[in-house]
Each structure stands twice: as C-alpha cells, then as structure tokens.
Design an enzyme around this catalytic site. Structure first.
Site, PDB file in Angstrom:
ATOM      1  N   CYS A 127       1.240 -25.321  32.456  1.00  0.00           N
ATOM      2  CA  CYS A 127       2.405 -26.170  32.737  1.00  0.00           C
ATOM      3  C   CYS A 127       2.029 -27.647  32.612  1.00  0.00           C
ATOM      4  O   CYS A 127       1.107 -28.116  33.298  1.00  0.00           O
ATOM      5  CB  CYS A 127       2.946 -25.874  34.133  1.00  0.00           C
ATOM      6  N   CYS A 167      26.118 -21.157   7.859  1.00  0.00           N
ATOM      7  CA  CYS A 167      26.833 -20.285   6.927  1.00  0.00           C
ATOM      8  C   CYS A 167      27.556 -19.164   7.667  1.00  0.00           C
ATOM      9  O   CYS A 167      28.631 -18.724   7.253  1.00  0.00           O
ATOM     10  CB  CYS A 167      25.865 -19.713   5.898  1.00  0.00           C
ATOM     11  N   ARG A 223      17.696 -30.357  37.925  1.00  0.00           N
ATOM     12  CA  ARG A 223      16.656 -29.476  38.474  1.00  0.00           C
ATOM     13  C   ARG A 223      15.276 -30.021  38.146  1.00  0.00           C
ATOM     14  O   ARG A 223      14.382 -30.051  39.000  1.00  0.00           O
ATOM     15  CB  ARG A 223      16.820 -28.068  37.898  1.00  0.00           C
ATOM     16  N   CYS A 249       3.006 -29.677  36.379  1.00  0.00           N
ATOM     17  CA  CYS A 249       2.192 -29.620  37.596  1.00  0.00           C
ATOM     18  C   CYS A 249       0.714 -29.407  37.314  1.00  0.00           C
ATOM     19  O   CYS A 249      -0.120 -29.584  38.213  1.00  0.00           O
ATOM     20  CB  CYS A 249       2.705 -28.521  38.524  1.00  0.00           C
TER      21      CYS A 249
END
Length: 552
Positions: free
Chosen positions: A338, A74, A23, A341
């Site tokens: 982001c 644990c 993707r 982009c």
C-alpha cells in the site's frame, strides 16, 4: 469535516461518507493524526463495518479499488446488446451533443462502416437552424439518430453476420402527424415556473415513474423533453451536463435509451430503473442502514475502551449463510504494497518524449492517487506546486511546466527518474519510479501510461477459515462486499482472506466459504453496471482475493 489544520478527533473517527474521494481524504487524515477510523458502507441489503488503526490493521486504501466498468465506443455507438449501453449512449453522447458543448469531441456518429458519410449530415442535424421550429428540429434529430444512423450501421453487412439486425425507427412510423402536432400542447406546461421542475411527464399527463413506457410514449417524451429544454431552459443549452437530479434530463435520457433499445431488440425500462442505471444508484434499505449504524457504535465502544483484540470487520449479507446474516471477521495487517500506509514506491510506465507533466498530474496524481493539492519534485527540483501562498511568477512557472514534455522539463524526467509526490493537506507522500516506454496499445492502454506497484498482498490458496464471533478469537474469512450507499455513492469492492492461525477446524464447524462466494457472486450479477464515462475499451478487472495474516 476533518481538516489537518484543525484539531482532529483524538479518540476515534466514525465515517459513513459515500464518495470515494471523501473516504480517501478521511483515511489519510486519520493516518496522519494516528486516530482509529471506523469505516462503513451499504449497498441495498449488503453492508460492512471495518476498523482501521495505523500500523495495526490495513487502512481503507490497502486494497486498490477496481476501475469502473467500461465499454468500447463501437459497442455504444453501433452494436449495443444491453440496456446500460443505450443509457451510456443517450447520456454521454446524445444528451451532450444536443445540450452540452457542441465543440467538444463526440463519437455519436462514429460507425463501424463509413463514418465520413454521416459527418456532413450530422452537422446539419445537431445544430438548430436559425428560426427553425422546435418541433421540426426535434423530428429531424429523432429521424437522424434513430433512423438514418441505424441505416448507416446496417450498411456494414459484416457487423451483423452473427448479430441481430436493428430496426431503423422514423417518427412517421411511430407518431401520426396529428399526434405529433398535439404533443405537449397541454395546460400543465404553462404552469411550470422553476426551470428544474419542468417535466415532460407532467406535460403529457404521465404520472407513474415505475411504469414502462411504450415506444409511442417514449417518442412523445423525447420530443417534449427536447422542446422544453429549448423553450423553458434555452439559456442553459450549450452548457448542460447530465445530472440525475435534473428531472427533465432523466426523462430525456430514459426516452432516448428506450427508443434505441427498441430498435436493437433490448427490453425497455421504466424511468425509475433508468435513473438508477444512469445515476449509478443502488437504492438504500433502511433496515440495512440501521444494522450498520448499530455495528458502528459497537466497534466505536471497543475503540474507546482500547479493546484491540476484539476489533471486528463485520459484513451484512442479503441471504442467510449457515443461518448467519452477519459475519464478523478479524482485521487484517497492513498491506505492505500500500502506497498510503506503507509508503511503497509506485512504477509508472510512460513515454517521456511525448507525454507532458500535465498527464501525470491530472491522470495519475489527482485521478488515481486522489491528491487534491499535489506537489511534484524531482530530487531537489520542484516541478509543480499549488497553493494560495504562491506569487504570480511561481504560478506562471508551474503552469508552463504542465505543458512541457517530461524529457524537456527544467529537471529532465526520463527512464530511471524518481518523482516524489506530496499532498501537504493530507500529509501524504509517495515516490513514483519512471520507466520509459515507446509504444502503447491505443485500445487497451488509451491513457498512454500504466501505473503499477499498488496491488493486493500475495494470495495463498487452499485455506478454509471460520467466522469470528463479535468478541471471540478464531480464524476468519472476509467476504468481498461492495460498499455503496444511496444516490451519489461510488462502487467500492475489495476482496481479502485471512490465513488460519493454529489448528484448523473441521469444515462442518466453519462458515461455508463457497456459499458466501455464491451469495456475493449472485448479488454482483444483479447489480447494475455502468461507467460514468465512455471509453475506448472494455476492461475486465481481476478481483483476486488477497490473503493476509490476521492480527495476533
């Protein structure tokens, strides 16, 4: 398959790829080629279709994907409380110890009490002795992991002060001597030819994978599966890793997890259920896939007709909310945070005097940023590069740099340094600001580094919004939906909400936001949680909804 060296589709790309790396790769190629991307995914009865257009809508990576659920070692080794804990123990610890690389580090024998007392014994148990009978070896392993190790855990009284005490299980208490000797001695075993088709269920005459086995049946499957691995697939022992498509591996893990679950008072599960948990599978629903496929075509037509104002992100719900199963909303603007982009720089906190360049390349650049052919630069100095066009001297030089401490690189990397990371195949570049930090919490920050600066847009509360018709214009709210498809898919979640434009409608005219939240919360509660790797801590990701302006 999209490739930046070949001609990329000029009009649109329709994608229904399961793996997150695929993707990411397609998303970045579409951004580089300035081609609209119609993204989609399903998980059971839930599904979604989203449209991503460069500089106009958010890209697939505008919302960071949450890290997989993790568990403390644990908890896995000493105090399991859920069946998924038993699955992780059986899959990542016991299976690896018996059939994988025996030299790799393994916390199978770590206990909250005296760990050293079992270390010497464990070496005798997990290594099959010369000329040792397979049945005897299997019984020895069984008694050690389900009997002796449980007794060792019980020796720490403090651990069980507020917990239910587990029950040590020894093979003599479950199977009679006669039944143990008879185990697997059926004609069905002799008919197996293909190694991957070998099955303990077939050997023992068990046919229904959706039937929950008893403790006796699980014990017989455990011993028979171990026996078949060493008798039918002996050449693979020492190099195996769990594969959900390996029938014998799934049978062994299911049986081991169920025996451990029985010891700790946890409900047992069928092979079908255990395989779904171990393989992180959400089984596909044909109806959902058909609905999503139709929505993909609808959005593709809009893209081809350049109907930008009519693009919709459509979510398919499991249960009707206000008599709606499909909820279309308007796409969101690109997230300014982001790094894909919007080219926002990232911040990496790391100890530059202890960490090596390899840590950044493997754990950050490849694992977190998804770059396949990375190039790392400090100013004009090239610190690391991969490619087929490199000569042997360059390859040796970059390989040597990987094992150097950051502050000792030819172009020293210290606090305040800005690294430029590129992937020419994906035509992606981003900057990473380095911040030196001396100490890290080994439990909460096991990697010894923290990457930040890649986050959701700022949230704005107290806004009620309404769904958009498929082709109409109105305020909207996106539903956080987990995009997962059957078998090899990655769990992907994202949560966003748009800000209202203009005059708000009355709440009676809107889709009830709380009912959507309840629907998704219910679905998430039902989904199986499993991390594919055992780690030292249990983290809870805050899935805050990022609210952004919708497109004008």
């Amino acid at each position: 398959m999209l490739d930046n060296q070949s001609q990329v589709a000029r009009d649109a790309v329709l994608k229904f790829r399961p793996q997150i790396n695929a993707r990411r790769h397609v998303n970045r190629l579409c951004l580089a080629a300035d081609v609209p991307l119609v993204e989609s995914g399903t998980t059971g009865f839930l599904g979604q279709v989203t449209v991503h257009v460069k500089a106009k809508t958010e890209c697939y990576e505008c919302q960071p994907k949450p890290a997989p659920k993790t568990y403390p070692v644990c908890t896995i080794t000493s105090t399991p409380s859920k069946f998924v804990h038993c699955i992780v123990w059986a899959k990542d610890l016991l299976f690896s110890k018996l059939f994988g690389d025996k030299n790799q580090e393994n916390d199978l024998n770590v206990r909250s009490g005296d760990a050293s007392s079992s270390s010497e014994r464990s070496e005798d148990v997990f290594v099959r002795k010369l000329d040792e009978d397979i049945d005897q070896y299997g019984r020895r392993v069984y008694d050690h992991v389900f009997g002796y190790n449980i007794e060792m855990a019980l020796s720490n009284e403090e651990t069980w002060r507020n917990r239910n005490r587990p029950r040590p299980i020894y093979i003599r208490d479950v199977l009679s001597a006669a039944l143990t000797q008879q185990n697997g001695n059926t004609e069905n075993t002799k008919t197996e030819v293909d190694a991957l088709s070998v099955s303990a269920m077939v050997s023992l005459g068990l046919k229904n994978p959706q039937e929950v086995w008893s403790l006796v049946e699980n014990s017989r499957i455990f011993l028979e599966a171990l026996k078949l691995f060493f008798s039918k697939r002996e050449q693979e022992v020492g190099n195996l890793s769990f594969d959900k498509d390996d029938q014998l591996a799934v049978e062994f893990v299911t049986a081991a997890a169920n025996i451990r679950a029985s010891s700790f008072g946890i409900p047992l599960h069928s092979l079908f259920e255990a395989k779904g948990i171990a393989g992180n599978i959400v089984h596909a629903v044909a109806t959902t896939n058909a609905i999503i496929a139709g929505l993909i075509v609808i959005e593709a037509i809009k893209v081809l007709c350049n109907e930008t104002s009519n693009y919709r992100m459509t979510y398919c719900l499991e249960h009707p909310s206000r008599k709606m199963l499909l909820m279309p909303v308007e796409p969101f603007e690109p997230n300014k945070n982001c790094y894909v982009c919007s080219e926002t720089p990232l911040l990496l906190e790391i100890n530059t005097h202890r960490s090596k360049l390899r840590d950044i390349v493997e754990k950050i650049v490849k694992a977190r940023l998804g770059m396949s052919l990375p190039l790392v630069m400090h100013g004009a100095a090239l610190l690391y590069e991969v490619g087929d066009d490199l000569d042997e001297a360059m390859v040796a030089n970059y390989s040597a740099n990987l094992d150097k401490v950051l502050s000792e690189l030819p172009s020293s990397v210290t606090g305040g340094t800005v690294l430029t990371v590129e992937d020419l195949q994906q035509e992606l570049s981003c900057n990473i600001n380095i911040k030196h930090r001396e100490e890290f919490d080994e439990e909460k920050e096991p990697d010894g580094m923290i990457l930040s600066g890649w986050s959701q847009a700022l949230t704005t509360e107290n806004h009620k919004t309404s769904p958009a018709g498929n082709g109409t214009s109105t305020s909207s709210q996106a539903v956080p939906v987990e995009a997962v498809v059957d078998d090899e898919l990655e769990m992907l979640t994202g949560g966003t909400e748009t800000l209202p434009l203009g005059k708000k409608r009355k709440i009676s005219d809107n889709l009830n936001a709380s009912s959507i939240s309840e629907e998704m919360s219910k679905r998430k509660a039902e989904e199986r949680e499993l991390d594919s790797h055992v780690v030292v801590l249990e983290e809870s990701m805050d899935q805050g909804n990022g609210k952004k302006k919708r497109l004008q």
